[in-house]
Write a protein that holds these residues in place. Sequence first.
Motif, PDB file in Angstrom:
ATOM      1  N   LEU A  11     -18.968   0.872  67.720  1.00 47.74           N
ATOM      2  CA  LEU A  11     -18.056   1.395  66.715  1.00 47.74           C
ATOM      3  C   LEU A  11     -17.000   0.352  66.381  1.00 47.74           C
ATOM      4  O   LEU A  11     -16.435  -0.283  67.275  1.00 47.74           O
ATOM      5  CB  LEU A  11     -17.377   2.670  67.204  1.00 47.74           C
ATOM      6  CG  LEU A  11     -18.155   3.972  66.972  1.00 47.74           C
ATOM      7  CD1 LEU A  11     -19.368   4.056  67.854  1.00 47.74           C
ATOM      8  CD2 LEU A  11     -17.268   5.172  67.161  1.00 47.74           C
ATOM      9  N   THR A  12     -16.719   0.176  65.094  1.00 47.05           N
ATOM     10  CA  THR A  12     -15.742  -0.809  64.657  1.00 47.05           C
ATOM     11  C   THR A  12     -14.312  -0.275  64.716  1.00 47.05           C
ATOM     12  O   THR A  12     -13.363  -1.044  64.689  1.00 47.05           O
ATOM     13  CB  THR A  12     -16.027  -1.270  63.224  1.00 47.05           C
ATOM     14  OG1 THR A  12     -15.950  -0.131  62.348  1.00 47.05           O
ATOM     15  CG2 THR A  12     -17.406  -1.912  63.131  1.00 47.05           C
ATOM     16  N   THR A  28     -16.861  10.565  60.560  1.00 51.77           N
ATOM     17  CA  THR A  28     -17.399   9.342  59.981  1.00 51.77           C
ATOM     18  C   THR A  28     -17.011   8.178  60.877  1.00 51.77           C
ATOM     19  O   THR A  28     -15.936   8.172  61.495  1.00 51.77           O
ATOM     20  CB  THR A  28     -16.868   9.105  58.553  1.00 51.77           C
ATOM     21  OG1 THR A  28     -15.443   9.086  58.586  1.00 51.77           O
ATOM     22  CG2 THR A  28     -17.351  10.190  57.604  1.00 51.77           C
ATOM     23  N   THR A  30     -18.202   3.681  61.624  1.00 52.99           N
ATOM     24  CA  THR A  30     -18.987   2.515  61.236  1.00 52.99           C
ATOM     25  C   THR A  30     -19.515   1.842  62.488  1.00 52.99           C
ATOM     26  O   THR A  30     -18.769   1.608  63.438  1.00 52.99           O
ATOM     27  CB  THR A  30     -18.127   1.523  60.429  1.00 52.99           C
ATOM     28  OG1 THR A  30     -17.613   2.192  59.273  1.00 52.99           O
ATOM     29  CG2 THR A  30     -18.937   0.316  59.990  1.00 52.99           C
ATOM     30  N   ASP A  47     -24.425  -6.343  60.857  1.00 53.01           N
ATOM     31  CA  ASP A  47     -24.326  -5.451  59.701  1.00 53.01           C
ATOM     32  C   ASP A  47     -23.390  -4.314  60.085  1.00 53.01           C
ATOM     33  O   ASP A  47     -23.410  -3.836  61.231  1.00 53.01           O
ATOM     34  CB  ASP A  47     -25.706  -4.903  59.335  1.00 53.01           C
ATOM     35  CG  ASP A  47     -26.616  -5.988  58.806  1.00 53.01           C
ATOM     36  OD1 ASP A  47     -26.244  -6.636  57.820  1.00 53.01           O
ATOM     37  OD2 ASP A  47     -27.697  -6.188  59.388  1.00 53.01           O
ATOM     38  N   PHE A  48     -22.575  -3.883  59.149  1.00 53.28           N
ATOM     39  CA  PHE A  48     -21.621  -2.805  59.385  1.00 53.28           C
ATOM     40  C   PHE A  48     -22.108  -1.595  58.606  1.00 53.28           C
ATOM     41  O   PHE A  48     -22.073  -1.587  57.375  1.00 53.28           O
ATOM     42  CB  PHE A  48     -20.215  -3.256  58.983  1.00 53.28           C
ATOM     43  CG  PHE A  48     -19.756  -4.437  59.798  1.00 53.28           C
ATOM     44  CD1 PHE A  48     -19.122  -4.250  61.007  1.00 53.28           C
ATOM     45  CD2 PHE A  48     -20.015  -5.733  59.367  1.00 53.28           C
ATOM     46  CE1 PHE A  48     -18.723  -5.344  61.774  1.00 53.28           C
ATOM     47  CE2 PHE A  48     -19.620  -6.828  60.115  1.00 53.28           C
ATOM     48  CZ  PHE A  48     -18.978  -6.627  61.332  1.00 53.28           C
ATOM     49  N   ILE A  49     -22.560  -0.592  59.331  1.00 51.40           N
ATOM     50  CA  ILE A  49     -23.272   0.527  58.722  1.00 51.40           C
ATOM     51  C   ILE A  49     -22.449   1.805  58.863  1.00 51.40           C
ATOM     52  O   ILE A  49     -22.091   2.216  59.980  1.00 51.40           O
ATOM     53  CB  ILE A  49     -24.662   0.684  59.368  1.00 51.40           C
ATOM     54  CG1 ILE A  49     -25.434  -0.633  59.162  1.00 51.40           C
ATOM     55  CG2 ILE A  49     -25.400   1.876  58.787  1.00 51.40           C
ATOM     56  CD1 ILE A  49     -26.706  -0.746  59.933  1.00 51.40           C
ATOM     57  N   ASN A  50     -22.145   2.425  57.716  1.00 49.94           N
ATOM     58  CA  ASN A  50     -21.385   3.665  57.706  1.00 49.94           C
ATOM     59  C   ASN A  50     -22.273   4.828  58.128  1.00 49.94           C
ATOM     60  O   ASN A  50     -23.405   4.955  57.670  1.00 49.94           O
ATOM     61  CB  ASN A  50     -20.825   3.930  56.304  1.00 49.94           C
ATOM     62  CG  ASN A  50     -19.815   2.883  55.902  1.00 49.94           C
ATOM     63  OD1 ASN A  50     -19.061   2.391  56.723  1.00 49.94           O
ATOM     64  ND2 ASN A  50     -19.816   2.534  54.633  1.00 49.94           N
ATOM     65  N   CYS A  51     -21.730   5.668  59.014  1.00 52.96           N
ATOM     66  CA  CYS A  51     -22.464   6.826  59.525  1.00 52.96           C
ATOM     67  C   CYS A  51     -21.608   8.080  59.373  1.00 52.96           C
ATOM     68  O   CYS A  51     -20.374   8.009  59.423  1.00 52.96           O
ATOM     69  CB  CYS A  51     -22.804   6.639  60.999  1.00 52.96           C
ATOM     70  SG  CYS A  51     -23.799   5.187  61.369  1.00 52.96           S
ATOM     71  N   GLU A  94     -25.102   5.690  53.248  1.00 52.28           N
ATOM     72  CA  GLU A  94     -24.673   5.933  54.617  1.00 52.28           C
ATOM     73  C   GLU A  94     -25.819   6.538  55.419  1.00 52.28           C
ATOM     74  O   GLU A  94     -26.809   6.996  54.843  1.00 52.28           O
ATOM     75  CB  GLU A  94     -23.461   6.869  54.639  1.00 52.28           C
ATOM     76  CG  GLU A  94     -23.717   8.210  53.974  1.00 52.28           C
ATOM     77  CD  GLU A  94     -22.454   8.968  53.596  1.00 52.28           C
ATOM     78  OE1 GLU A  94     -21.348   8.485  53.876  1.00 52.28           O
ATOM     79  OE2 GLU A  94     -22.587  10.047  53.016  1.00 52.28           O
TER      80      GLU A  94
END
Length: 163
Positions: A11-12, A28, A30, A47-51, A94
Amino acid sequence: MMNRVILVGRLTKDPDLRYTPSGVPVATFTLAVNRTYTNQQGEREADFINCVVWRKPAENVANYLKKGSLAGVDGRIQTRNYEGQDGKRVYVTEVVAESVQFLEPKGAGGNRNEGGSFGGPRDDFYFGQDRSQNQRSNYTRADEDPFANGSSSIDISDDDLPF
């Protein structure tokens, strides 16, 4: 047709938990997911992926994960769009998580025995060997922290972290 995504990353930032007007929890976050190759400078990119996750799993994510936590996400990709405040169309892609797995113990690096011992009811059992055999063979038990004695430190700069 098939739409399935499986990710493992960190998690970022801390998850953002909100509630819909009808009271449904939604979180939410990332995930920073390392690529399998390095760039020309020998650095690994991410890669930074939104969830997004809904209902009880959303509350669990918000309560137990934080910035830097290692998590596994199983879900599907979703795209949506809306009109932004400036009047332009905004497109969002997302991952809608159906399942989020916590891949590190709570407080990562703390007490690893929170969930009980790895070997089951017998604390001295590990893959068919007793504790004395493990110590003679220099095996590290899955539920023992090799850094617990504090004799060795790990020096990681912030530049090495993908978040």
